[in-house]
Design a protein around this motif. Sequence first.
Motif, short mmCIF file in Angstrom:
data_model
loop_
_atom_site.label_atom_id
_atom_site.label_comp_id
_atom_site.label_asym_id
_atom_site.label_seq_id
_atom_site.Cartn_x
_atom_site.Cartn_y
_atom_site.Cartn_z
N ASP A 48 3.65 -0.34 -14.52
CA ASP A 48 4.97 0.24 -14.22
C ASP A 48 4.85 1.74 -13.96
N GLU A 49 4.07 2.42 -14.80
CA GLU A 49 3.87 3.86 -14.60
C GLU A 49 3.10 4.13 -13.32
N GLU A 50 2.12 3.29 -13.03
CA GLU A 50 1.36 3.46 -11.79
C GLU A 50 2.29 3.31 -10.59
N ALA A 51 3.17 2.31 -10.60
CA ALA A 51 4.10 2.09 -9.49
C ALA A 51 5.07 3.25 -9.34
N ALA A 52 5.51 3.81 -10.47
CA ALA A 52 6.49 4.88 -10.43
C ALA A 52 5.89 6.25 -10.11
N ARG A 96 -8.52 1.07 -9.65
CA ARG A 96 -7.22 0.88 -8.99
C ARG A 96 -7.20 1.53 -7.61
N GLY A 97 -6.37 0.97 -6.73
CA GLY A 97 -6.21 1.53 -5.39
C GLY A 97 -7.53 1.59 -4.65
N GLU A 98 -7.75 2.72 -4.00
CA GLU A 98 -8.99 2.91 -3.25
C GLU A 98 -10.21 3.09 -4.15
N GLY A 99 -9.97 3.31 -5.43
CA GLY A 99 -11.07 3.54 -6.37
C GLY A 99 -12.04 2.39 -6.49
N GLY A 100 -11.56 1.18 -6.25
CA GLY A 100 -12.43 0.01 -6.35
C GLY A 100 -13.59 0.05 -5.38
N LYS A 101 -13.39 0.69 -4.23
CA LYS A 101 -14.44 0.77 -3.22
C LYS A 101 -15.67 1.53 -3.72
N ALA A 102 -15.46 2.51 -4.58
CA ALA A 102 -16.57 3.33 -5.06
C ALA A 102 -17.52 2.55 -5.96
N PHE A 103 -17.04 1.48 -6.55
CA PHE A 103 -17.90 0.65 -7.42
C PHE A 103 -18.78 -0.30 -6.60
N LYS A 104 -18.36 -0.66 -5.41
CA LYS A 104 -19.09 -1.66 -4.61
C LYS A 104 -20.52 -1.22 -4.34
N GLY A 105 -21.46 -1.98 -4.85
CA GLY A 105 -22.88 -1.70 -4.62
C GLY A 105 -23.42 -0.51 -5.40
N LYS A 106 -22.61 0.13 -6.23
CA LYS A 106 -23.04 1.33 -6.97
C LYS A 106 -24.00 0.92 -8.09
#
Length: 180
Positions: A48-52, A96-106
């Motif tokens: 909820d806080e993330e959405a707001a 969350r959000g675009e942050g998930g991309k940084a984990f890919k293959g890291k």
Amino acid sequence: MPRILGLSGSLRAASYNAGLLRAAMELAPEDCPVLPGSIHEVPLFNADEEAAEGLPVAVKTLQAQLAEADGLLLVTPEYNGGIPGVFKNAIDWMSRGEGGKAFKGKPVAIIGASPGGFGTILSQTHWLPVLRALGAQPWLGAKLMVSRAGKSFDAQGTLTDSAVREQLQAYLASFAASLD
């Protein structure tokens, strides 16, 4: 020059794991520094806080640090046979959000210190399905679990055990070499 983002899963300044991260920063190869991130300001996850309000500043900072890093070093305590909630919370926010991309293959290395006799073997193992879900690449080239950590650290959480310092330095050198 490759860089490693180091995160301690403990909020206590004199914790063994905060001390292990400080030692990692000191003992990392000169050509592959361990740069510290901080989970101290990451709030409890609340959709909820993330959405707001969007992502908290502390989370955006960690996401940017992870995106710029060539590897991630998780320095994990073990609480009740698993991952500390505060640490898992921070990683959940970071994904969350675009942050998930940084984990890919890291590449992700996991170390830890505990007052118990088994080190942080259960916590380190508990991280593996989380890393798999994130698409990260667990680095399994070596192990480092400091058991009976009270004998290896002083009251301020400084790693004083020369044998453990040598093991940590070798561990970091191996992880760094895998990032080339």
